[in-house]
Design a protein around this motif. Structure first.
Motif, mmCIF file in Angstrom:
data_model
loop_
_atom_site.group_PDB
_atom_site.id
_atom_site.type_symbol
_atom_site.label_atom_id
_atom_site.label_comp_id
_atom_site.label_asym_id
_atom_site.label_seq_id
_atom_site.Cartn_x
_atom_site.Cartn_y
_atom_site.Cartn_z
ATOM 1 N N ILE A 78 0.860 -1.180 0.000
ATOM 2 C CA ILE A 78 0.000 0.000 0.000
ATOM 3 C C ILE A 78 0.895 1.228 0.000
ATOM 4 O O ILE A 78 1.696 1.412 0.921
ATOM 5 N N PRO A 79 0.809 2.094 -1.007
ATOM 6 C CA PRO A 79 1.724 3.246 -1.081
ATOM 7 C C PRO A 79 1.433 4.270 0.007
ATOM 8 O O PRO A 79 0.342 4.296 0.588
ATOM 9 N N ASP A 80 2.415 5.107 0.278
ATOM 10 C CA ASP A 80 2.220 6.213 1.215
ATOM 11 C C ASP A 80 2.026 7.505 0.434
ATOM 12 O O ASP A 80 2.053 7.522 -0.786
ATOM 13 N N TYR A 81 1.800 8.592 1.167
ATOM 14 C CA TYR A 81 1.604 9.889 0.530
ATOM 15 C C TYR A 81 2.902 10.660 0.377
ATOM 16 O O TYR A 81 3.135 11.325 -0.627
ATOM 17 N N ARG A 82 3.767 10.593 1.400
ATOM 18 C CA ARG A 82 4.924 11.497 1.431
ATOM 19 C C ARG A 82 6.213 10.772 1.759
ATOM 20 O O ARG A 82 7.102 11.341 2.379
ATOM 21 N N GLY A 83 6.343 9.518 1.366
ATOM 22 C CA GLY A 83 7.577 8.790 1.578
ATOM 23 C C GLY A 83 8.615 9.181 0.549
ATOM 24 O O GLY A 83 8.357 9.956 -0.378
#
Length: 283
Positions: free
Chosen positions: A38-43
């Motif tokens: 699941i991707p992150d927003y601000r990694g």
């Protein structure tokens, strides 16, 4: 006491020294779920990605915004339900079972902490597997809503979402066919349906904030994992801990808004660092 695992970050020692003998409040962000797909927003890998998350006011007032959201999110749901807890999630559950965690305050909406075995979880931003009617307040499971979507949009869900990037809230980049998509409505009153999550521009319910603040107050240290702390809903607990004299530790990839307030900050993959931390603390 077990030694740290072979994959432990070289500078784990300072984190262990800070947290040993302390009962922890955990604040978790999207970064803990990236190793579950699941991707992150601000990694580090996603900060450059431009996203247009749905805004609360638009969703409530604009039928077209609701149509666009449900068309995209209904496709992304298959990816969300296919995600499984990773070693980071399981390490936090181990720490809780060992009596070392007061509770987990998560900014995530994927349910993976509970699936890993964590018992005391405050879902700060809600959960995608629940849906609420904005008209009559009836509660539905996401599975029920997915069936409604399939019944009014035959074949839509079977097309999948592989071609588009997905956000942590399950929204996928998709434009084709949206204009023909039939938006699900409440089976009880015909009102608009909304996932039981806090959208951008929407406030976290005050009782939920108070419950999370209580966990932080009762803990001896605040451990932040996988959060950039860019939004105030999570950052507020770092400021609370600082005000109350509670030490803050941060484990994530890259810099965060909370680094100036942290006694220890570790730049590391959570799938490596958290199991090693659990081992070192005797969990």
């Amino acid at each position: 006491m077990s030694a740290p695992t072979a994959t432990a970050p070289a500078d784990l020692g300072a984190l262990v020294d800070l947290l040993r003998g302390r009962r922890l409040a955990v604040l978790a962000g999207a970064g803990i779920s990236t190793e579950s797909g699941i991707p992150d927003y601000r990694g580090p890998e996603t900060r450059h990605v431009e996203r247009r998350p749905v805004q609360y006011d638009d969703f409530v007032r604009d039928a077209t915004a609701r149509q666009r959201y449900w068309a995209r999110a209904s496709r992304g749901w298959a990816r969300m339900t296919g995600a499984r807890p990773n070693e980071g999630h399981r390490a936090l559950a181990r720490l809780e079972r060992a009596g070392l965690v007061e509770g987990v305050v998560t900014q995530n909406v994927d349910g993976l902490h509970q699936a890993a075995g964590s018992g005391r979880v405050i879902e700060l931003h809600g959960a995608l597997d629940r849906v609420v009617c904005l008209g009559c307040d009836v509660r539905l499971s996401r599975a029920e809503v997915q069936r409604l979507i399939e019944s009014t949009n035959p074949g839509w869900l079977r097309l999948g979402a592989e071609a588009g990037r997905m956000a942590p809230d399950g929204d996928v980049e998709l434009e084709a066919g949206i204009a023909r998509f039939v938006t699900p409505v409440c089976p009880s009153c015909g009102g608009p349906l909304k996932p039981d999550v806090v959208f951008f521009g929407e406030s976290v319910p005050k009782p939920r904030v108070a419950e999370a603040a209580g966990i932080v107050s009762r803990a001896d240290a605040l451990l932040v994992v996988g959060s950039s702390l860019a939004v105030y809903s999570g950052y507020r607990f770092v400021r609370q801990a600082e005000k109350e004299g509670t030490p803050v530790a941060i484990v994530t990839l890259g810099e965060t808004r909370g680094h100036p307030h942290a006694a220890v900050a570790l730049d590391a993959r959570l799938g490596d660092a958290l199991p090693a931390l659990a081992d070192a603390l005797g969990a």
